[in-house]
Enzyme design. Structure first.
Site, short mmCIF file in Angstrom:
data_model
loop_
_atom_site.label_atom_id
_atom_site.label_comp_id
_atom_site.label_asym_id
_atom_site.label_seq_id
_atom_site.Cartn_x
_atom_site.Cartn_y
_atom_site.Cartn_z
CG HIS A 26 -17.23 -5.21 18.28
ND1 HIS A 26 -17.97 -6.40 18.46
CD2 HIS A 26 -18.11 -4.02 18.39
CE1 HIS A 26 -19.39 -5.96 18.58
NE2 HIS A 26 -19.42 -4.53 18.48
CG HIS A 80 -26.25 3.57 19.83
ND1 HIS A 80 -25.84 3.39 21.06
CD2 HIS A 80 -25.86 2.62 19.28
CE1 HIS A 80 -25.35 2.29 21.35
NE2 HIS A 80 -25.38 1.67 20.33
CD GLU A 82 -21.49 0.06 20.08
OE1 GLU A 82 -22.62 -0.12 19.98
OE2 GLU A 82 -20.48 -0.80 20.34
CG ASP A 84 -21.34 1.41 15.56
OD1 ASP A 84 -21.23 2.06 16.63
OD2 ASP A 84 -21.76 0.40 15.13
CG HIS A 144 -26.42 -3.24 21.38
ND1 HIS A 144 -24.90 -3.39 21.95
CD2 HIS A 144 -26.33 -2.10 20.66
CE1 HIS A 144 -24.45 -2.46 21.04
NE2 HIS A 144 -25.04 -1.87 20.37
CG ASP A 161 -26.96 -0.50 16.95
OD1 ASP A 161 -26.38 -0.22 16.08
OD2 ASP A 161 -26.67 -0.26 18.00
CE1 TYR A 189 -25.61 -4.64 13.66
CE2 TYR A 189 -27.59 -5.16 15.10
CZ TYR A 189 -26.46 -4.35 14.46
OH TYR A 189 -26.19 -3.19 15.32
CG HIS A 220 -24.94 -1.37 11.54
ND1 HIS A 220 -23.79 -0.82 11.07
CD2 HIS A 220 -25.15 -1.01 12.86
CE1 HIS A 220 -23.32 -0.26 12.32
NE2 HIS A 220 -24.13 -0.43 13.38
FE1 FEO Z 1 -24.58 -0.26 19.07
FE2 FEO Z 1 -23.97 -0.03 15.50
O1 FEO Z 1 -23.75 0.21 17.32
#
Ligand code: FEO
Length: 369
Positions: A26, A80, A82, A84, A144, A161, A189, A220
């Protein structure tokens, strides 16, 4: 697809996906690609921890299939929501009818995103048993998103994350990767994802350190074992607002005159700072420039005047400062112009409006061509 799981501890497997080609997450420049980590606890009843981005569902399924049939995965812990980390969850629940275990905030968010799910709310900090194994999920709100959480299983922390790095690698463990690059990506990051909520991240860090995990398995990047303390120390330094003896010069230039001023400004700044780093936004990504504002002592911003204001990339840099909120102690401005000034004034007005303080030591520099 022939992809195998990687065992990271007894009965615990990495079943994520790598995107070696991704260069924009993004808008954040990802020089080393991106990983979407997911983990499988293969006890009596398999438990999956986190999904992957929807487009990588086939890779995740292939890796799960190398350990257990996907239809046997009746439990998914979602740290989480989100996209991804949740994109593959509707497919996985469709295959197995899995129940999704998450904090109430996570269940609410998943329902808003995908419609009704078979959700089992878990309470932060309260151990629960799933598939014959014991887990504890801890809320880490605003690190986050409001629903972010981490989950402890034995001595492994699935940190989602937190402590992530955009770093795709065929090798899952830190010990098999270049830790200078991994640490640089962890810093990037933090700056581009976590920094606006430094206070919440500091609080989460204290709770996580108290858990004393032997392994930190983020969603990640690489799994942290031997070098986990280096990444914990990095977060400690960044969340506490510690500054390096470093100035950062961020500029754009139209015909090269402001670029010349940037060099001259750096020469001046090196009298006080042991390091001066340059980001020429004609060629450098905004996300790289923002990364170094996370711990610099002074930020110098330069732009030529373009119709009484700054060039568009400097305006975009201001937007990054507005959203990511680095705590830079002082700034200065510089810029060239031809037939009418305005950029240096604009830099000052914007930086003041954002709450930054002008340097008392270094004056602005304005020059006609
Ligand atoms: Fe907040 Fe890797 O997503």
């Amino acid at each position: 697809m022939s992809m195998k799981a990687v065992e990271i501890a007894e009965k615990v497997y990495w079943v994520g996906a790598n995107d070696y080609s991704c260069r924009s997450f993004h808008g954040y420049y990802t020089a080393h690609g991106v990983t979407y980590n997911s983990y499988l606890v293969a006890g009596d009843e398999p438990v999956l921890i986190d999904g992957v981005k929807k487009e990588f569902t086939a890779e995740q399924l292939a890796r799960i299939s190398s350990v257990v049939p996907p239809e046997s995965v009746k439990h998914i812990i979602c740290n989480h929501s989100e996209f991804d980390h949740s994109g593959s969850i509707p497919v996985l629940t469709g295959i197995s009818g899995a129940k999704v275990h998450a904090l109430p905030a996570g269940i609410k968010q998943l329902t808003a995103m995908y419609g009704p799910i078979d959700g089992a709310p878990v309470a932060s900090g309260k151990p629960y048993s799933v598939g014959g194994e014991n887990f504890t999920t801890y809320a880490t709100p605003m690190v986050h998103w409001p629903d972010n959480a981490v989950t402890m299983y034995r001595d492994i922390l699935f940190s989602n994350d937190a402590f992530g790095q955009h770093y795709a690698s065929a090798h899952v463990f830190d010990t098999h990767n270049d830790m200078r690059s991994v640490t640089a990506e962890a810093k990037k990051y933090y700056a581009n994802i976590v920094m606006p909520y430094a206070a919440q991240a500091a609080k989460a860090l204290e709770s996580i350190k108290a858990l004393n995990p032997a392994i930190i398995a983020p969603s990640h990047g690489v799994v942290l074992t031997r070098f986990k303390d280096e990444i914990l120390s990095l977060y400690e330094r960044l969340t506490s607002g510690t500054k390096e003896d470093k100035a950062v010069v961020v500029f754009d230039s139209m015909w090269g005159h402001t670029a010349e001023l940037a060099k001259e400004t750096g020469e001046t700044l090196k009298s006080r700072f042991s390091a001066v780093e340059y980001f020429d936004l004609r060629v450098d990504p905004l996300s790289d420039a923002v990364t170094e504002t996370a711990d610099c002592a002074l930020l110098a911003i330069g732009s030529p005047t373009h119709y009484l204001t700054v060039l568009p990339k400097i305006a975009a840099f201001f937007n990054e400062l507005k959203s990511l909120k680095p705590s830079v102690p002082e700034y200065m401005a510089f810029g060239s112009y031809g037939w009418g000034g305005g950029a240096v004034k604009e830099i000052n007005e914007t930086m003041n409006a954002l709450g930054y303080r002008h340097s008392e030591t270094f004056a602005d520099v304005t020059r006609v061509f």
